[in-house]
Design an enzyme around this catalytic site. Structure first.
Site, PDB file in Angstrom:
ATOM      1  N   PHE A 140      -1.081   2.450  -6.185  1.00 17.98           N
ATOM      2  CA  PHE A 140      -1.767   1.213  -5.818  1.00 17.98           C
ATOM      3  C   PHE A 140      -2.191   1.279  -4.363  1.00 17.98           C
ATOM      4  O   PHE A 140      -1.804   2.197  -3.631  1.00 17.98           O
ATOM      5  CB  PHE A 140      -0.883  -0.018  -6.075  1.00 17.98           C
ATOM      6  CG  PHE A 140       0.463   0.024  -5.380  1.00 17.98           C
ATOM      7  CD1 PHE A 140       0.715  -0.745  -4.256  1.00 17.98           C
ATOM      8  CD2 PHE A 140       1.491   0.827  -5.864  1.00 17.98           C
ATOM      9  CE1 PHE A 140       1.957  -0.712  -3.624  1.00 17.98           C
ATOM     10  CE2 PHE A 140       2.734   0.862  -5.244  1.00 17.98           C
ATOM     11  CZ  PHE A 140       2.962   0.093  -4.121  1.00 17.98           C
TER      12      PHE A 140
ATOM     13  N   GLY B 259       6.786  -6.604  -0.128  1.00 18.02           N
ATOM     14  CA  GLY B 259       6.379  -5.470   0.679  1.00 18.02           C
ATOM     15  C   GLY B 259       5.527  -4.526  -0.148  1.00 18.02           C
ATOM     16  O   GLY B 259       5.544  -4.568  -1.381  1.00 18.02           O
ATOM     17  N   CYS B 260       4.779  -3.655   0.519  1.00 14.39           N
ATOM     18  CA  CYS B 260       3.915  -2.736  -0.226  1.00 14.39           C
ATOM     19  C   CYS B 260       4.747  -1.769  -1.061  1.00 14.39           C
ATOM     20  O   CYS B 260       4.570  -1.682  -2.286  1.00 14.39           O
ATOM     21  CB  CYS B 260       2.963  -2.004   0.715  1.00 14.39           C
ATOM     22  SG  CYS B 260       3.744  -1.112   2.061  1.00 14.39           S
ATOM     23  N   TYR B 261       5.675  -1.057  -0.448  1.00 16.47           N
ATOM     24  CA  TYR B 261       6.513  -0.139  -1.212  1.00 16.47           C
ATOM     25  C   TYR B 261       7.346  -0.871  -2.282  1.00 16.47           C
ATOM     26  O   TYR B 261       7.429  -0.413  -3.428  1.00 16.47           O
ATOM     27  CB  TYR B 261       7.458   0.633  -0.289  1.00 16.47           C
ATOM     28  CG  TYR B 261       6.800   1.619   0.641  1.00 16.47           C
ATOM     29  CD1 TYR B 261       5.971   2.638   0.168  1.00 16.47           C
ATOM     30  CD2 TYR B 261       7.047   1.575   2.019  1.00 16.47           C
ATOM     31  CE1 TYR B 261       5.404   3.561   1.033  1.00 16.47           C
ATOM     32  CE2 TYR B 261       6.490   2.503   2.887  1.00 16.47           C
ATOM     33  CZ  TYR B 261       5.667   3.493   2.388  1.00 16.47           C
ATOM     34  OH  TYR B 261       5.114   4.410   3.240  1.00 16.47           O
TER      35      TYR B 261
END
Length: 309
Positions: free
Chosen positions: A287, A116-118
């Site tokens: 990011f 996942g991004c987080y």
């Protein structure tokens, strides 16, 4: 031998469009794209996924599971960008910088699940420190993260950029029930003994993430300070192509963190901010949620898998 055939299932979504754009024009692979009339047809999608060499799933969780269940060709390899398989023991976690042997594991895997991004930021910060014994696995971890509105997918983009957009809120904290889907993923791949507290937010910018983890030195292993934590991260990511640890003397002069500074890249910058007077340390990751947190990570994993195709 013909170049590998790559099928992006869901190539009209936010992540899928960016992956398609990054792969367009490459001569070492072929892209399989369904006509608009066939994209939602289960039969055509099943035929496409079984005809390709590598499928990249940019779908909601339920649709991703359905797509995997439709695979009958044992030669088909999969990169799943959804959260459907991120804690599944039979899937390889697609964070190449997570461990020294992770690129090889991804390269040889049949099933790879994108982080996942987080979680990319949280695990990137926490896993090396927990594995080194500097942060106890039992530490009550708290994570706060702010993402661009594209983190909501097409709905977020439409709210801010659509034809009928009137402008979304400047800032909004969500996940107030503390039941977000990311903590189990973060806990498992960071090596934590308990579920972290995770508080996410969206800002009125398209993409980019700032994620922070505060630590109290009094709860860490004896003798651990900010320099110790920084040295551990720097060792872990030494030579990494896409994860960089900011030197302490550079983080020491920063007054703010810009979530958009790495947009359009597959890079992530980690920083350590010690406060000696109060015995506190702040860890941060910056990011692009659509880059290192989604499409960039998928393409990085694809490139690794193509070495073994």
């Amino acid at each position: 031998m013909s170049s590998p055939l790559v099928f992006i299932d869901g190539d009209q979504g936010t992540t899928g469009l960016q992956i398609h754009e990054q792969l367009r024009g490459r001569t070492d692979l072929r892209l399989l794209t369904l006509p608009t009339s066939e994209r939602k047809d289960p039969r055509h999608r099943a035929e496409a996924i079984n005809a390709c060499d590598i499928a990249i799933l940019c779908l909601p969780d339920a649709a991703a599971r359905e797509a995997v269940s439709a695979i009958v060709n044992p030669a088909v390899r999969v990169i799943d960008a959804s959260s459907a398989h991120r804690t599944h023991p039979d899937w390889t976690y697609g964070f190449p910088e997570m461990a020294s042997d992770q690129p090889a594991r991804i390269a040889n895997a049949r099933r790879v699940t994108n982080p996942g991004c987080y979680p990319t930021g949280a695990i990137g910060l926490l896993r090396p420190l927990v594995q080194a014994g500097l942060v106890p696995a039992s530490y009550p971890i708290s994570i706060h993260a702010v993402s661009g509105y594209s983190g909501r997918g097409r709905a977020g983009v439409e709210e801010y950029e659509g034809a009928d957009a009137v402008g979304g809120p400047e800032f909004q904290v969500y996940g107030l029930e503390l039941a977000h889907k990311h903590p189990p993923e973060i806990q498992q791949h960071s090596g934590l003994a308990q579920r972290p507290i995770f508080v996410p937010a969206y800002g009125a910018f398209r993409q980019g993430i700032v994620l922070t983890v505060p630590l109290a030195l009094s709860l860490l292993a004896p003798g651990v300070d900010g320099a110790t934590l920084h040295a551990c991260l720097a060792r872990h990511y030494a030579g990494a192509g896409h994860v960089h640890v900011l030197p302490l003397h550079e983080s020491g002069v920063l007054k703010h963190l810009d979530p958009q500074v790495l947009n359009g890249t597959n890079d992530m910058q980690l920083s350590v901010f010690p406060n000696v007077e109060h015995g506190h340390v702040l860890l941060s990751a910056v990011f692009d949620n659509l880059g290192k947190g989604a499409s960039g990570a998928a393409v990085q994993n694809l490139n690794l898998m193509l070495t073994q195709q």
